[in-house]
Design an enzyme around this catalytic site. Structure first.
Site, PDB file in Angstrom:
ATOM      1  CE1 TYR A 125     -19.262 -89.110  20.364  1.00 49.22           C
ATOM      2  CE2 TYR A 125     -20.806 -90.450  21.619  1.00 49.22           C
ATOM      3  CZ  TYR A 125     -20.138 -90.191  20.443  1.00 49.22           C
ATOM      4  OH  TYR A 125     -20.347 -90.989  19.352  1.00 49.22           O
ATOM      5  CE  LYS A 176     -10.025 -81.690   8.509  1.00 47.79           C
ATOM      6  NZ  LYS A 176      -9.711 -82.329   7.213  1.00 47.79           N
ATOM      7  CG  ASP A 209      -9.434 -85.582   5.815  1.00 47.03           C
ATOM      8  OD1 ASP A 209      -8.518 -85.655   6.668  1.00 47.03           O
ATOM      9  OD2 ASP A 209      -9.553 -84.608   5.047  1.00 47.03           O
ATOM     10  CG  ASP A 233     -19.483 -93.044  17.022  1.00 48.84           C
ATOM     11  OD1 ASP A 233     -19.720 -94.239  17.289  1.00 48.84           O
ATOM     12  OD2 ASP A 233     -20.297 -92.296  16.450  1.00 48.84           O
ATOM     13  CG  ASP A 237     -19.918 -97.680  12.977  1.00 45.18           C
ATOM     14  OD1 ASP A 237     -19.640 -98.157  14.102  1.00 45.18           O
ATOM     15  OD2 ASP A 237     -21.067 -97.344  12.654  1.00 45.18           O
TER      16      ASP A 237
HETATM   17  C1  IPM Z   1     -20.955 -96.649  19.853  1.00 47.42           C
HETATM   18  C2  IPM Z   1     -22.345 -96.121  19.605  1.00 47.42           C
HETATM   19  C3  IPM Z   1     -22.668 -95.064  20.638  1.00 47.42           C
HETATM   20  C4  IPM Z   1     -21.662 -93.946  20.483  1.00 47.42           C
HETATM   21  C5  IPM Z   1     -24.094 -94.514  20.563  1.00 47.42           C
HETATM   22  C6  IPM Z   1     -25.123 -95.601  20.640  1.00 47.42           C
HETATM   23  C7  IPM Z   1     -24.349 -93.464  21.606  1.00 47.42           C
HETATM   24  O1  IPM Z   1     -22.472 -95.643  18.316  1.00 47.42           O
HETATM   25  O2  IPM Z   1     -20.706 -97.190  20.954  1.00 47.42           O
HETATM   26  O3  IPM Z   1     -20.107 -96.548  18.969  1.00 47.42           O
HETATM   27  O4  IPM Z   1     -21.867 -93.020  19.692  1.00 47.42           O
HETATM   28  O5  IPM Z   1     -20.647 -93.992  21.183  1.00 47.42           O
HETATM   29 MN    MN Z   2     -20.701 -95.947  17.099  1.00 49.24          MN
END
Ligand code: IPM
Ligand code: MN
Length: 330
Positions: A125, A176, A209, A233, A237
Site C-alpha cells: 500500500y 505467505k 490461501d 484487505d 471482505d
Molecule cells: C478497505 C478498502 C480500501 C483498502 C480501499 C478503498 C483503498 O478496500 O478499507 O478495505 O484497500 O484498504
Molecule cells: Mn477492502
C-alpha cells in the site's frame, strides 16, 4: 465532556449511513461535539480538494474521525483512495486496521467470533515502485511491498495484546512465507520474538490461501488473526461475507499510540448505485461507531449498541437506524 468528532460522510451512501450512526449514539446518550468535513469524490469534482495539508492539520485536533464511504464514478481509480483514505491512514499513523467478525457462517449452526488485525501503513500500500518505458511494448511496472521491523512488530504486538484480553487467547499469523520469503521471514521472526513475551497466548500460522478455505469451512478455529496490509484487505471482505454480509462489517483504523485521532469506517464502499434511496444497511456504520466508543473509553455504551445490532433488523436505512436507536434508548 463531549468527544470532539470529525465527521466525513463522504460519497454515495456514506452520508446516509453516518447519519444513522450519529442518531444511535445520540440515543445511547453519548455526548458528541461533531464537525462535518465535506470531503470525497463529489468535493474533488467540484473544486479539486481531496485532502489538503490544512484540512489534515485540522483533523489532527479531533478525538476521532467517523467516516462513511468515499468514491464517486467519474473519478479515476486511486485518486480518492490514495489522496484521502490512504493519506489519512499514513499521515495519522493509523497503523492498525481492526475488523471484528461475529455471526454464523453459511452452513454452520454455531456463531463464530474472531478479529482480524491488518497492518495498515506498510506492505504494497505504500506505493513503492513505478513505470519504465510506460505505454511502449517494453513497458515495465513494479510495485514493491515495504515491511519494516518496527511496523511489523508494533502490529504484531497489538495483536498479542488484544489476544491477551480475549477469552481464548489464541493468535494466528497469516502470510505467505513459502513464496514471499523476504517479507514473510521478517513477519515470522517479528511474530516469534513478540510471542516470547506472551507465553499465555497459543499461536498458529496459516499461509494466506488456507484461511480462504477455513473462514468458510471452519471459522471457529480463529480468535485473533494478524496479517499484512494487502492480505488483510482481501481476507476481511471474506470475513464479512461469512459473517452476515458486508452490510454488517465494521472497522477501526487505530493509532494505538494516540499521537492523533483514530478513524472509524464501515468496510463497505459508497455503493453509488443505491445512493440516496434510503436502501443501504447502516448497521456497519453503527458498529463502526461502537468501535469508536470502545476507543474513546465508552465500552459499556459500545456493548449496548452491539447488543442492539445483534438481533436482526429489516427496513429502510432510516428505519433500521430508528429501530436500533429505540433499542439502545431502553
Ligand atoms: C478497505 C478498502 C480500501 C483498502 C480501499 C478503498 C483503498 O478496500 O478499507 O478495505 O484497500 O484498504
Ligand atoms: Mn477492502
Amino acid at each position: 465532556m463531549a468527544h470532539q468528532i470529525a465527521v466525513i460522510g463522504g460519497d454515495g451512501i456514506g452520508q446516509e449511513v453516518t447519519s444513522e450512526a450519529l442518531k444511535v449514539m445520540g440515543a445511547a446518550g453519548v455526548e458528541l461535539d461533531t464537525t462535518e468535513f465535506d470531503l470525497g469524490g463529489a468535493r474533488y469534482l467540484r473544486d479539486g480538494e481531496i485532502l489538503s495539508d490544512e484540512t489534515l492539520d485540522r483533523l489532527r485536533g479531533f478525538d476521532a474521525i467517523l467516516l462513511g464511504a468515499v468514491g464517486t464514478p467519474g473519478v479515476p481509480p486511486g485518486v480518492i483512495e490514495r489522496g484521502l483514505l490512504l493519506k489519512m491512514r499514513f499521515e495519522l499513523d493509523l497503523y492498525i486496521n481492526q475488523r471484528p467478525f461475529t455471526g454464523t457462517a453459511p452452513g454452520h449452526s454455531e456463531p463464530h467470533d474472531f478479529v482480524v488485525i491488518r497492518e495498515n501503513t506498510e506492505g504494497p500500500y505504500v506505493g513503492e515502485g513505478g513505470f519504465l518505458r510506460k505505454g511502449t511494448a517494453h513497458e515495465v511496472a513494479t510495485q514493491g511491498s515495504v515491511n519494516t521491523r518496527m511496523g511489523v512488530e508494533r502490529c504484531v504486538r497489538y495483536a498479542f495484546e488484544l489476544a491477551s484480553e480475549r477469552d481464548r487467547k489464541h493468535l494466528t499469523l497469516v502470510h505467505k512465507t513459502n513464496v514471499l520469503t523476504f517479507a514473510g521471514n521478517l513477519w515470522e521472526r517479528a511474530f516469534d520474538a513478540v510471542a516470547a513475551e506472551f507465553p499465555a497466548i497459543e499461536t498458529a500460522y496459516n499461509h494466506v490461501d488456507a484461511p480462504c478455505i477455513y473462514f468458510v469451512q471452519d471459522p471457529h478455529r480463529y480468535d485473533v488473526v494478524v496479517t499484512d496490509n494487502l492480505f488483510g484487505d482481501i481476507l476481511t471482505d471474506l470475513g464479512g461475507a461469512v459473517s452476515g454480509g458486508i452490510g454488517l462489517a465494521s472497522s477501526a483504523n487505530l493509532n494505538p499510540a494516540r499521537t492523533g485521532p483514530s478513524m472509524f469506517e464501515p468496510v463497505h464502499g459508497s455503493a453509488p448505485d443505491i445512493a440516496g434511496q434510503n436502501k443501504a444497511n447502516p448497521t456497519a456504520a453503527i458498529l463502526s461507531a461502537a468501535l469508536m466508543l470502545d476507543f474513546l473509553g465508552e465500552s459499556d455504551t459500545a456493548d449496548r449498541i452491539r447488543g442492539a445490532c445483534a438481533q436482526p433488523v429489516t427496513g429502510s436505512t432510516t428505519e433500521v437506524g430508528d429501530t436500533i436507536a429505540g433499542r439502545v434508548r431502553n
